[in-house]
Design a protein around this motif. Sequence first.
Motif, PDB file in Angstrom:
ATOM      1  N   GLY A 162       0.068  -5.942  -1.618  1.00 14.66           N
ATOM      2  CA  GLY A 162      -0.283  -5.018  -2.703  1.00 14.66           C
ATOM      3  C   GLY A 162       0.119  -5.609  -4.047  1.00 14.66           C
ATOM      4  N   ASN A 163      -0.715  -5.348  -5.056  1.00 17.90           N
ATOM      5  CA  ASN A 163      -0.437  -5.911  -6.383  1.00 17.90           C
ATOM      6  C   ASN A 163      -1.026  -4.994  -7.450  1.00 17.90           C
ATOM      7  OD1 ASN A 163       0.490  -7.995  -8.122  1.00 17.90           O
ATOM      8  ND2 ASN A 163      -1.602  -8.776  -8.300  1.00 17.90           N
ATOM      9  N   THR A 222      10.293   4.047  13.000  1.00 16.17           N
ATOM     10  CA  THR A 222       9.283   3.452  12.128  1.00 16.17           C
ATOM     11  C   THR A 222       8.061   4.386  12.070  1.00 16.17           C
ATOM     12  OG1 THR A 222       8.654   2.183  14.087  1.00 16.17           O
ATOM     13  CG2 THR A 222       9.951   1.038  12.405  1.00 16.17           C
ATOM     14  N   THR A 223       7.166   4.146  11.085  1.00 20.20           N
ATOM     15  CA  THR A 223       6.050   5.080  10.853  1.00 20.20           C
ATOM     16  C   THR A 223       5.123   5.212  12.068  1.00 20.20           C
ATOM     17  OG1 THR A 223       4.945   3.232   9.755  1.00 20.20           O
ATOM     18  CG2 THR A 223       5.972   4.871   8.344  1.00 20.20           C
ATOM     19  N   HIS A 262      -3.029   9.906   7.867  1.00 21.94           N
ATOM     20  CA  HIS A 262      -2.311   9.278   8.988  1.00 21.94           C
ATOM     21  C   HIS A 262      -2.979   7.944   9.359  1.00 21.94           C
ATOM     22  CE1 HIS A 262      -0.269  12.956   9.073  1.00 21.94           C
ATOM     23  NE2 HIS A 262      -0.875  13.578  10.055  1.00 21.94           N
ATOM     24  N   ALA A 263      -4.327   7.927   9.272  1.00 28.17           N
ATOM     25  CA  ALA A 263      -5.057   6.698   9.632  1.00 28.17           C
ATOM     26  C   ALA A 263      -4.657   5.556   8.697  1.00 28.17           C
ATOM     27  CB  ALA A 263      -6.554   6.958   9.561  1.00 28.17           C
ATOM     28  N   VAL A 264      -4.410   5.890   7.422  1.00 29.60           N
ATOM     29  CA  VAL A 264      -4.002   4.854   6.461  1.00 29.60           C
ATOM     30  C   VAL A 264      -2.576   4.394   6.781  1.00 29.60           C
ATOM     31  CG1 VAL A 264      -3.559   4.394   4.006  1.00 29.60           C
ATOM     32  CG2 VAL A 264      -5.509   5.830   4.676  1.00 29.60           C
ATOM     33  N   THR A 265      -1.689   5.356   7.047  1.00 29.79           N
ATOM     34  CA  THR A 265      -0.287   5.011   7.361  1.00 29.79           C
ATOM     35  C   THR A 265      -0.222   4.159   8.624  1.00 29.79           C
ATOM     36  OG1 THR A 265       0.396   7.083   6.335  1.00 29.79           O
ATOM     37  CG2 THR A 265       2.015   5.999   7.737  1.00 29.79           C
ATOM     38  N   LEU A 268      -0.070   0.421   8.496  1.00 30.70           N
ATOM     39  CA  LEU A 268       1.184  -0.268   8.165  1.00 30.70           C
ATOM     40  C   LEU A 268       1.867  -0.808   9.420  1.00 30.70           C
ATOM     41  CD1 LEU A 268       2.724   2.315   5.639  1.00 30.70           C
ATOM     42  CD2 LEU A 268       1.738   0.093   5.059  1.00 30.70           C
ATOM     43  N   GLY A 269       1.465  -0.310  10.595  1.00 29.83           N
ATOM     44  CA  GLY A 269       2.094  -0.751  11.847  1.00 29.83           C
ATOM     45  C   GLY A 269       3.486  -0.157  11.996  1.00 29.83           C
TER      46      GLY A 269
END
Length: 325
Positions: A162-163, A222-223, A262-265, A268-269
């Motif tokens: 990310g930037n 973890t997530t 949730h699908a986006v989170t 992150l694995g």
Amino acid sequence: MKACIYGAGAIGGWIGLALAQAGCEVSLVARGATLAALQSDGLRLRRPDGSVTSAPVRASDSPAALGVQDLVVIAVKAPGLPEVARAMAPLIGPQTVVLTAMNGVPWWFLDGCGGAARGRTLESVDPGGAIARAIPARQVLGSVVHASCSVEAPGFVKQHFGNRLIVGEPDGSASARLQALAEVLQRGGIEVEVSTNIQKDIWFKLWGNLTVNPISALTGATTDRILDDELVRGFVSAVMLEAKAIGAQLGLPIDQQPEDRHAVTRKLGAFKTSMLQDVEAGKPVEIDALVGAVHELGQITNTPTPHTGALLGLARLMARTRGLY
Ligand SMILES: NC(=O)C1=CN([C@@H]2O[C@H](COP(=O)(O)OP(=O)(O)OC[C@H]3O[C@@H](n4cnc5c(N)ncnc54)[C@H](OP(=O)(O)O)[C@@H]3O)[C@@H](O)[C@H]2O)C=CC1
Ligand SMILES: CC(C)(CO)C(=O)C(=O)O
């Protein structure tokens, strides 16, 4: 442009390096080993591709030694903000722009809000209004950080992925100072988005970490494991629906459903949230800015928040028993 970073950690280092790359005269308020490293080696950043960029900077533990700035970026963890607000007066002149680069609800969040929130302040993030008194409201710009960075060694930041930085005026205007800030950050290599509703962007980011951060801090999970557990995922969704209802009352609507987020989170694995990392490191946690403020906004807007209240109570109790709150 004279730019000072208050909080020479992961995000402060990332933004500071970009400002230096853009040709700004960059200084940092730092302390301890970070101060010593910045003074001897400058500011260093390891990019996601492994390459290292460095810049000579001025660093001091005394804002008075650095003097009035064109731009001050506040990039401390939320529990450190009251102390920073008390100390930063020497950096601020009448034209200084103060950019907050922090997660959660900032103290100025309700500036310009209508309805039940008009003229209200947030006790959860600014008890007694001390921060608002120390930092002139008309000089503040907001941001949302979409980058993942950590401190590899004092004064040496590692950018993982990310930037991107979203920046905006609290009143949504496309001011000249906002355009100038966006331009300089972009020149320094950050992907900048200019927002006409920065509170909405802050709220949307918070919608993702309001839940998983404290739950990870409570459970050590973890997530991915938080979302794998059906009961816990259901609880996460219930808190998110409460926040979505509060946002609707404040004019900060969220179009998505919890499952979309949730699908986006999930992408992150097995991600260790920043709050879990702070608990493990024995550092104060950002509970008030992430959860307490949402609970208080529920009260201000008369929105029922039983799940958010339970999460706040449990997270606060955990942090108190560990001396982190
Ligand atoms: N890291 C990330 O990837 C992301 C972070 N954020 C948010 O950005 C904000 C900053 O986080 P991050 O950069 O990770 O935090 P860090 O802990 O890496 O950096 C904070 C820095 O502030 C310094 N600091 C705190 N108080 C003072 C003080 N009074 N005087 C001088 N220095 C001080 C700390 O010094 P010391 O070490 O001596 O305590 C530390 O160097 C947080 O709100 C976080 O949630 C948002 C998105 C991503
Ligand atoms: C979990 C994550 C990456 C996004 O929800 C986050 O914001 C954090 O760790 O603070």
